[in-house]
Design a protein around this motif. Structure first.
Motif, PDB file in Angstrom:
ATOM      1  N   ALA A  85       0.849  -1.195   0.000  1.00  0.00           N
ATOM      2  CA  ALA A  85       0.000   0.000   0.000  1.00  0.00           C
ATOM      3  C   ALA A  85       0.880   1.239   0.000  1.00  0.00           C
ATOM      4  CB  ALA A  85      -0.917  -0.001   1.219  1.00  0.00           C
ATOM      5  N   GLN A  86       0.252   2.363  -0.318  1.00  0.00           N
ATOM      6  CA  GLN A  86       0.961   3.635  -0.278  1.00  0.00           C
ATOM      7  C   GLN A  86      -0.009   4.734   0.152  1.00  0.00           C
ATOM      8  OE1 GLN A  86       2.375   3.643  -4.313  1.00  0.00           O
ATOM      9  NE2 GLN A  86       0.529   4.586  -5.131  1.00  0.00           N
ATOM     10  N   ALA A  87       0.566   5.850   0.616  1.00  0.00           N
ATOM     11  CA  ALA A  87      -0.258   6.963   1.093  1.00  0.00           C
ATOM     12  C   ALA A  87       0.461   8.266   0.804  1.00  0.00           C
ATOM     13  CB  ALA A  87      -0.522   6.843   2.585  1.00  0.00           C
ATOM     14  N   PRO A  88      -0.245   9.257   0.258  1.00  0.00           N
ATOM     15  CA  PRO A  88       0.387  10.557   0.040  1.00  0.00           C
ATOM     16  C   PRO A  88       0.668  11.248   1.363  1.00  0.00           C
ATOM     17  CG  PRO A  88      -1.966  10.691  -0.387  1.00  0.00           C
ATOM     18  CD  PRO A  88      -1.652   9.242  -0.158  1.00  0.00           C
ATOM     19  N   LEU A  89       1.617  12.160   1.333  1.00  0.00           N
ATOM     20  CA  LEU A  89       1.936  12.929   2.523  1.00  0.00           C
ATOM     21  C   LEU A  89       1.138  14.234   2.544  1.00  0.00           C
ATOM     22  CD1 LEU A  89       5.809  12.578   2.934  1.00  0.00           C
ATOM     23  CD2 LEU A  89       3.976  10.997   3.581  1.00  0.00           C
ATOM     24  N   VAL A  90       0.843  14.677   3.745  1.00  0.00           N
ATOM     25  CA  VAL A  90       0.120  15.929   3.967  1.00  0.00           C
ATOM     26  C   VAL A  90       0.947  16.792   4.907  1.00  0.00           C
ATOM     27  CG1 VAL A  90      -1.944  16.963   4.991  1.00  0.00           C
ATOM     28  CG2 VAL A  90      -2.156  14.920   3.604  1.00  0.00           C
ATOM     29  N   MET A  91       0.941  18.098   4.649  1.00  0.00           N
ATOM     30  CA  MET A  91       1.584  19.043   5.559  1.00  0.00           C
ATOM     31  C   MET A  91       0.509  19.716   6.384  1.00  0.00           C
ATOM     32  SD  MET A  91       4.139  22.203   4.667  1.00  0.00           S
ATOM     33  CE  MET A  91       4.791  23.278   5.951  1.00  0.00           C
ATOM     34  N   VAL A  92       0.693  19.683   7.715  1.00  0.00           N
ATOM     35  CA  VAL A  92      -0.278  20.314   8.612  1.00  0.00           C
ATOM     36  C   VAL A  92       0.421  21.324   9.520  1.00  0.00           C
ATOM     37  CG1 VAL A  92      -1.869  18.349   8.591  1.00  0.00           C
ATOM     38  CG2 VAL A  92      -0.063  18.454  10.323  1.00  0.00           C
ATOM     39  N   ILE A  93      -0.376  22.240  10.052  1.00  0.00           N
ATOM     40  CA  ILE A  93       0.123  23.276  10.950  1.00  0.00           C
ATOM     41  C   ILE A  93      -0.696  23.231  12.236  1.00  0.00           C
ATOM     42  CG2 ILE A  93      -1.435  24.991   9.912  1.00  0.00           C
ATOM     43  CD1 ILE A  93       0.653  27.146  10.515  1.00  0.00           C
ATOM     44  N   SER A  94      -0.072  23.575  13.337  1.00  0.00           N
ATOM     45  CA  SER A  94      -0.780  23.650  14.613  1.00  0.00           C
ATOM     46  C   SER A  94      -1.904  24.673  14.519  1.00  0.00           C
ATOM     47  CB  SER A  94       0.190  24.053  15.728  1.00  0.00           C
ATOM     48  OG  SER A  94      -0.520  24.355  16.917  1.00  0.00           O
ATOM     49  N   GLY A  95      -3.067  24.312  15.055  1.00  0.00           N
ATOM     50  CA  GLY A  95      -4.195  25.224  15.052  1.00  0.00           C
ATOM     51  C   GLY A  95      -3.963  26.468  15.895  1.00  0.00           C
ATOM     52  N   GLN A  96      -2.898  26.454  16.707  1.00  0.00           N
ATOM     53  CA  GLN A  96      -2.600  27.623  17.531  1.00  0.00           C
ATOM     54  C   GLN A  96      -1.827  28.693  16.763  1.00  0.00           C
ATOM     55  OE1 GLN A  96      -1.244  26.837  21.504  1.00  0.00           O
ATOM     56  NE2 GLN A  96      -2.318  24.883  21.627  1.00  0.00           N
ATOM     57  N   ARG A  97      -1.436  28.375  15.540  1.00  0.00           N
ATOM     58  CA  ARG A  97      -0.773  29.359  14.687  1.00  0.00           C
ATOM     59  C   ARG A  97      -1.807  30.032  13.778  1.00  0.00           C
ATOM     60  NH1 ARG A  97       5.125  30.173  14.994  1.00  0.00           N
ATOM     61  NH2 ARG A  97       5.309  29.393  17.112  1.00  0.00           N
ATOM     62  N   PRO A  98      -1.665  31.316  13.501  1.00  0.00           N
ATOM     63  CA  PRO A  98      -2.682  32.030  12.723  1.00  0.00           C
ATOM     64  C   PRO A  98      -2.594  31.797  11.218  1.00  0.00           C
ATOM     65  CG  PRO A  98      -0.935  33.544  13.364  1.00  0.00           C
ATOM     66  CD  PRO A  98      -0.647  32.241  14.049  1.00  0.00           C
ATOM     67  N   GLN A  99      -1.447  31.338  10.726  1.00  0.00           N
ATOM     68  CA  GLN A  99      -1.261  31.224   9.288  1.00  0.00           C
ATOM     69  C   GLN A  99      -2.218  30.196   8.689  1.00  0.00           C
ATOM     70  OE1 GLN A  99       1.267  31.189  11.500  1.00  0.00           O
ATOM     71  NE2 GLN A  99       2.150  33.207  11.054  1.00  0.00           N
ATOM     72  N   ARG A 100      -2.756  30.512   7.514  1.00  0.00           N
ATOM     73  CA  ARG A 100      -3.745  29.656   6.867  1.00  0.00           C
ATOM     74  C   ARG A 100      -3.251  29.068   5.561  1.00  0.00           C
ATOM     75  NH1 ARG A 100      -8.503  28.360   9.763  1.00  0.00           N
ATOM     76  NH2 ARG A 100      -8.549  29.855  11.480  1.00  0.00           N
ATOM     77  N   THR A 101      -2.182  29.591   5.012  1.00  0.00           N
ATOM     78  CA  THR A 101      -1.681  29.108   3.731  1.00  0.00           C
ATOM     79  C   THR A 101      -0.189  28.821   3.834  1.00  0.00           C
ATOM     80  OG1 THR A 101      -1.062  31.290   2.861  1.00  0.00           O
ATOM     81  CG2 THR A 101      -3.363  30.563   2.531  1.00  0.00           C
ATOM     82  N   LEU A 102       0.293  28.036   2.872  1.00  0.00           N
ATOM     83  CA  LEU A 102       1.707  27.713   2.833  1.00  0.00           C
ATOM     84  C   LEU A 102       2.544  28.972   2.627  1.00  0.00           C
ATOM     85  CD1 LEU A 102       3.606  25.244   2.893  1.00  0.00           C
ATOM     86  CD2 LEU A 102       3.492  25.217   0.403  1.00  0.00           C
ATOM     87  N   ALA A 103       2.070  29.869   1.789  1.00  0.00           N
ATOM     88  CA  ALA A 103       2.812  31.108   1.540  1.00  0.00           C
ATOM     89  C   ALA A 103       2.964  31.927   2.819  1.00  0.00           C
ATOM     90  CB  ALA A 103       2.103  31.930   0.463  1.00  0.00           C
ATOM     91  N   GLU A 104       1.919  31.966   3.624  1.00  0.00           N
ATOM     92  CA  GLU A 104       1.989  32.708   4.888  1.00  0.00           C
ATOM     93  C   GLU A 104       2.982  32.056   5.847  1.00  0.00           C
ATOM     94  OE1 GLU A 104      -2.025  32.750   6.229  1.00  0.00           O
ATOM     95  OE2 GLU A 104      -2.636  34.391   4.914  1.00  0.00           O
ATOM     96  N   VAL A 105       3.007  30.734   5.868  1.00  0.00           N
ATOM     97  CA  VAL A 105       3.949  30.008   6.729  1.00  0.00           C
ATOM     98  C   VAL A 105       5.384  30.299   6.308  1.00  0.00           C
ATOM     99  CG1 VAL A 105       4.820  27.714   7.327  1.00  0.00           C
ATOM    100  CG2 VAL A 105       2.364  28.168   7.386  1.00  0.00           C
TER     101      VAL A 105
END
Length: 326
Positions: free
Chosen positions: A125-145
């Protein structure tokens, strides 16, 4: 290095055409002795679930007694070493993941060569990777991060579920591509890394989708992007990493079965056929899909070529950043 104990899988069909005592022993193969399926990761992870599926199918289809042993520690090295040191007789298998292929590139204590010292039996089996951010950070997009991390990199940290994991290499590539010098903190598995992310003690994590997407439901973590060519039907609101600003950023974790070097080819082929059959079952496809996993059906040769390409890619990436094994 001691030669190892082999896998629980094969016997049957054409083996009976070869009339030597050794072949007769293989022909009886899974009968009479239990097969050990060694998983070098803790219970509850995808590796463990797929190891138990393998054991279940060995019992159902071959009449074998198969037992899963979780031999954890050393970023997967302890369980892998147990298989490397086993006899190649079909009674010891390794159910592991991407880490097995790249372990010698990232761990100083891993002195084996996965292509030379193990027999690959199947990818499952295989699974794609996901990037997540802590909900305690205000940034909403990758560019903002990226903008925030470039301005104050010491206020950010990347959680790494395990050295040599697909997420570890994906994080290294993210840092290389964006030029952000965010510290990486290694954990002993996805769950403790995710727990720290939810608590705000870590800030970013890249890991398999099956582990991270379910955690995005209550807002304690948010998905920034998925490392696939197209959006996932299971997470249609999550942009691809390319859409988020990183073209051609694609990473996945994958899972497979290995045996000690020298395990009879007939046994390897039997296990491969068994897992291909399993991964084609409609109910299994649906079950894995519901967990954001994709079944894999490949021949041994196809899997060997795939793993060789993965090792080449990892080697080039780690060399580009002058990575030193830890």
């Amino acid at each position: 290095m001691n030669r190892r104990k082999v896998l629980a899988t094969a016997a049957a069909g054409g083996l009976g055409l070869l009339a030597t005592p050794a072949v007769h022993a293989q022909d009886a193969w899974p009968r009479g002795r239990p097969i050990r399926v060694i998983c070098p990761w803790p219970p509850g992870a995808a590796n463990d679930a797929l190891a138990r599926l393998l054991a279940q199918r060995l019992q159902e289809k071959l009449g074998a007694t198969a037992v899963v042993e979780n031999r954890t520690g050393g970023a997967g090295l302890i369980g892998t070493n147990a298989v490397l040191q086993a006899a190649p007789d079909g009674y010891t298998l390794l159910a592991s993941a991407f880490n097995t292929a790249v372990m010698p590139l990232v761990l100083r204590g891993a002195t084996f060569d996965p292509q030379r010292d193990l027999e690959v039996m199947a990818r499952t089996a295989q699974a794609p990777l996901v990037m997540v951010i802590s909900g305690q950070r205000p940034q909403r997009t990758l560019a903002e991060v990226v903008a925030a991390a470039r301005e104050k990199p010491r206020e950010w940290s990347f959680a790494i579920s395990s050295l040599g994991s697909a997420g570890h290499l994906a994080t290294i590539e993210f840092r290389r591509r964006t030029g952000v010098e965010i510290d990486m903190v290694t954990y002993r598995g996805t769950q403790p890394a995710l727990t720290d992310l939810m608590g705000g003690n870590a800030h970013l994590l890249i890991d398999p989708s099956f582990a991270l997407l379910p955690a995005t439901g209550d807002g304690r973590v948010r998905a920034l992007g998925i490392a696939t060519a197209q959006r996932s039907a299971l997470a249609p609101d999550v942009p691809t990493m390319a859409e988020a600003g990183l073209p051609d950023y694609r990473f996945q974790s994958w899972y497979g079965v290995w045996a000690p070097k020298g395990t009879p080819a007939e046994i390897n082929q039997r296990v491969n056929a068994l897992m291909q059959e399993t991964m084609r079952e409609p109910a299994m496809v649906d079950r894995l899909k519901s967990q954001v996993l994709e079944p894999v059906t490949e021949s041994i040769e196809e899997t060997r070529r795939f793993i060789a390409a993965e090792i080449t890619r990892a080697t080039e990436l780690l060399r580009s950043v002058n990575y030193q094994p830890e």
